[in-house]
Write an enzyme that holds these catalytic residues in place. Structure first.
Site, PDB file in Angstrom:
ATOM      1  N   GLY A  10       7.232  10.546 -17.795  1.00 20.21           N
ATOM      2  CA  GLY A  10       6.760   9.687 -18.861  1.00 20.21           C
ATOM      3  C   GLY A  10       5.235  10.051 -18.670  1.00 20.21           C
ATOM      4  O   GLY A  10       4.622   9.738 -17.882  1.00 20.21           O
ATOM      5  N   MET A  13       0.057   6.739 -21.717  1.00 21.99           N
ATOM      6  CA  MET A  13      -1.320   6.508 -21.100  1.00 21.99           C
ATOM      7  C   MET A  13      -1.247   6.060 -19.670  1.00 21.99           C
ATOM      8  O   MET A  13      -2.015   6.731 -18.845  1.00 21.99           O
ATOM      9  CB  MET A  13      -1.869   5.192 -21.932  1.00 21.99           C
ATOM     10  CG  MET A  13      -2.218   5.591 -23.404  1.00 21.99           C
ATOM     11  SD  MET A  13      -3.240   6.893 -23.528  1.00 21.99           S
ATOM     12  CE  MET A  13      -4.903   6.074 -23.116  1.00 21.99           C
ATOM     13  N   GLY A  15       1.261   7.030 -17.366  1.00 19.26           N
ATOM     14  CA  GLY A  15       1.615   8.235 -16.733  1.00 19.26           C
ATOM     15  C   GLY A  15       0.394   9.184 -16.540  1.00 19.26           C
ATOM     16  O   GLY A  15       0.395   9.702 -15.384  1.00 19.26           O
ATOM     17  N   ASP A  34       8.517  14.915 -19.228  1.00 21.02           N
ATOM     18  CA  ASP A  34       8.718  14.136 -20.647  1.00 21.02           C
ATOM     19  C   ASP A  34       9.548  14.958 -21.498  1.00 21.02           C
ATOM     20  O   ASP A  34       9.861  16.115 -21.409  1.00 21.02           O
ATOM     21  CB  ASP A  34       7.388  13.839 -21.218  1.00 21.02           C
ATOM     22  CG  ASP A  34       7.272  12.395 -21.932  1.00 21.02           C
ATOM     23  OD1 ASP A  34       8.519  12.059 -22.382  1.00 21.02           O
ATOM     24  OD2 ASP A  34       6.261  11.725 -21.921  1.00 21.02           O
ATOM     25  N   ARG A  86       8.451  -3.120 -26.895  1.00 25.13           N
ATOM     26  CA  ARG A  86       9.377  -4.092 -27.576  1.00 25.13           C
ATOM     27  C   ARG A  86       8.601  -4.123 -28.864  1.00 25.13           C
ATOM     28  O   ARG A  86       7.453  -4.198 -29.125  1.00 25.13           O
ATOM     29  CB  ARG A  86       9.349  -5.402 -26.969  1.00 25.13           C
ATOM     30  CG  ARG A  86      10.258  -6.321 -28.084  1.00 25.13           C
ATOM     31  CD  ARG A  86      10.521  -7.769 -27.226  1.00 25.13           C
ATOM     32  NE  ARG A  86      11.207  -8.733 -28.004  1.00 25.13           N
ATOM     33  CZ  ARG A  86      12.012  -9.801 -27.388  1.00 25.13           C
ATOM     34  NH1 ARG A  86      11.264 -10.223 -26.468  1.00 25.13           N
ATOM     35  NH2 ARG A  86      12.441 -10.577 -28.051  1.00 25.13           N
ATOM     36  N   ARG A  92      15.639  -9.050 -27.357  1.00 27.83           N
ATOM     37  CA  ARG A  92      15.383  -8.894 -25.760  1.00 27.83           C
ATOM     38  C   ARG A  92      16.446  -7.930 -25.286  1.00 27.83           C
ATOM     39  O   ARG A  92      16.054  -6.865 -24.433  1.00 27.83           O
ATOM     40  CB  ARG A  92      15.281 -10.193 -25.119  1.00 27.83           C
ATOM     41  CG  ARG A  92      14.975 -10.153 -23.676  1.00 27.83           C
ATOM     42  CD  ARG A  92      14.914 -11.520 -22.941  1.00 27.83           C
ATOM     43  NE  ARG A  92      14.343 -11.494 -21.609  1.00 27.83           N
ATOM     44  CZ  ARG A  92      14.764 -12.600 -20.914  1.00 27.83           C
ATOM     45  NH1 ARG A  92      15.374 -13.483 -21.235  1.00 27.83           N
ATOM     46  NH2 ARG A  92      14.317 -12.688 -19.702  1.00 27.83           N
ATOM     47  N   ARG A 155      -4.547  -8.308  -9.763  1.00 28.50           N
ATOM     48  CA  ARG A 155      -5.016  -9.139 -10.879  1.00 28.50           C
ATOM     49  C   ARG A 155      -5.399 -10.369 -10.138  1.00 28.50           C
ATOM     50  O   ARG A 155      -6.488 -11.062 -10.389  1.00 28.50           O
ATOM     51  CB  ARG A 155      -3.980  -9.199 -11.948  1.00 28.50           C
ATOM     52  CG  ARG A 155      -3.940  -8.090 -12.927  1.00 28.50           C
ATOM     53  CD  ARG A 155      -2.947  -8.220 -13.936  1.00 28.50           C
ATOM     54  NE  ARG A 155      -2.879  -7.012 -14.621  1.00 28.50           N
ATOM     55  CZ  ARG A 155      -1.914  -6.651 -15.438  1.00 28.50           C
ATOM     56  NH1 ARG A 155      -0.709  -7.119 -15.392  1.00 28.50           N
ATOM     57  NH2 ARG A 155      -2.310  -5.719 -16.243  1.00 28.50           N
ATOM     58  N   HIS A 179       8.742  -9.878 -12.278  1.00 26.51           N
ATOM     59  CA  HIS A 179       7.478  -9.270 -12.936  1.00 26.51           C
ATOM     60  C   HIS A 179       7.500  -9.552 -14.345  1.00 26.51           C
ATOM     61  O   HIS A 179       7.585  -8.727 -15.249  1.00 26.51           O
ATOM     62  CB  HIS A 179       7.551  -7.791 -12.652  1.00 26.51           C
ATOM     63  CG  HIS A 179       6.507  -6.951 -13.366  1.00 26.51           C
ATOM     64  ND1 HIS A 179       5.097  -7.182 -12.899  1.00 26.51           N
ATOM     65  CD2 HIS A 179       6.349  -5.885 -14.174  1.00 26.51           C
ATOM     66  CE1 HIS A 179       4.465  -6.382 -13.622  1.00 26.51           C
ATOM     67  NE2 HIS A 179       5.025  -5.637 -14.116  1.00 26.51           N
TER      68      HIS A 179
END
Length: 312
Positions: A10, A13, A15, A34, A86, A92, A155, A179
């Site tokens: 992949g 951005m 990857g 990819d 999504r 979901r 973070r 996560h």
């Protein structure tokens, strides 16, 4: 002796950022894999563009792109970032099964040509995608690892350092559990700043504000970007894991691992502190938790088990 090799599946951005961080470390060759049906020639363009930084950055490792799998053969690490975000109106369950189909296909192909690789799963929903990856590869739990806690902990540590005006290098704290912004568990009781408990340095309301911001870390970035999601910090967290494995650094990093008794949890991927080195996960560590923290960690694992029931 052949060079170490890392395949990044992949080339979006995240990857692409992972590939850049990795080649500049000069410790392995990199393959961007990819599907031209979705990526066009973007992965080929990124590989060529990043290669041309070598004269100024001084790295001698190589990066290449491929639409297939032959070039990825005998990879030491495979990082899976492939998957779709999504979309409006998407349930979901649709997101889960759509990404599971992608991850299942990619991991099966990667594992076939790199049977001794360590797989790091970045695709979301990450804990559930780890299950898909382990089933598709047939690899043992030591070699299927979810990236999530490393980013969430980064973070959390950054927000603490910023609030106190100290170096982030002197902030030690972990985020474990799931996560997602509702299942991750910042372990406040074991967070230290220069060896001093965080709760001795900040009042409870400040600590809780930091916890809440850390749990919404990805959402906050998404709101600021308007389109797309975070990729600078996620790529840094992932490549720290890759480096620990390639160089056998034996670093302690919070990761999603297939629990086999940790915190009393079994047969589900969830986050805890892991020792990463050659071969993947070498040991797991259970943090001493308060009763409230332990309950949240167990609830996170149960939430992933419920999500797995939606898998086709």
């Amino acid at each position: 002796m052949p060079r170490k090799k890392v395949t990044i599946v992949g080339a979006g951005m995240t990857g692409g950022a992972m590939a850049q961080r990795l080649i500049e470390r000069d410790i392995c060759d990199v393959v961007l894999q990819d599907d031209p049906q979705f990526a066009g020639t973007m992965h080929h363009g990124k590989a060529l563009d990043e290669s041309q930084a070598a004269p100024w950055e001084g790295f001698s490792t190589r990066i290449m792109a491929t639409d297939g799998w032959e070039e990825t053969a005998d990879s030491d690490v495979v990082v899976v970032t492939a998957g779709a975000p999504r979309k409006p109106g998407m349930s979901r369950e649709e997101l889960l099964n759509g990404n599971a189909e992608i991850v299942r296909s990619k991991v099966a192909a990667a594992a076939k040509v790199s049977p001794n690789a360590v797989i790091i799963v970045f695709s979301n929903p990450m804990d559930a995608m780890c299950h898909v990856a382990m089933q598709a590869s047939g690899f043992p739990r030591e070699r299927v690892i979810g990236q999530g806690g490393a980013l969430d902990s980064a973070r959390y540590r950054y927000f603490i350092a910023a609030e106190l005006g100290v170096s982030v290098n002197d902030v030690h704290g972990y985020v474990i559990g799931g996560h997602t912004d509702t299942t991750m568990v910042p372990v406040v009781s074991q967070t230290r700043v220069g060896g001093v408990p965080l709760t001795d340095l900040l009042p409870p309301e400040k600590v809780q504000a930091i916890v809440a911001r850390a749990m919404r870390g990805g959402a906050e970035i998404g709101e600021l970007y308007k389109t797309g999601s975070a990729y600078f910090a996620p790529s840094a967290a992932t490549i720290a894991m890759v480096e620990a494995i390639l160089l056998d650094q034996r670093r302690l990093i919070p990761c999603s691992v297939y629990h086999q008794g940790e915190y009393g949890i079994r047969d589900v991927f969830s986050g805890t502190v892991c020792q990463l080195g050659e071969g993947g996960i070498q040991r797991t560590f259970e943090l001493p938790l308060t009763d409230e923290e332990r309950a949240k960690v167990i609830a996170a694992a149960e939430a992933t088990k419920e999500l797995l029931k939606l898998l086709n």
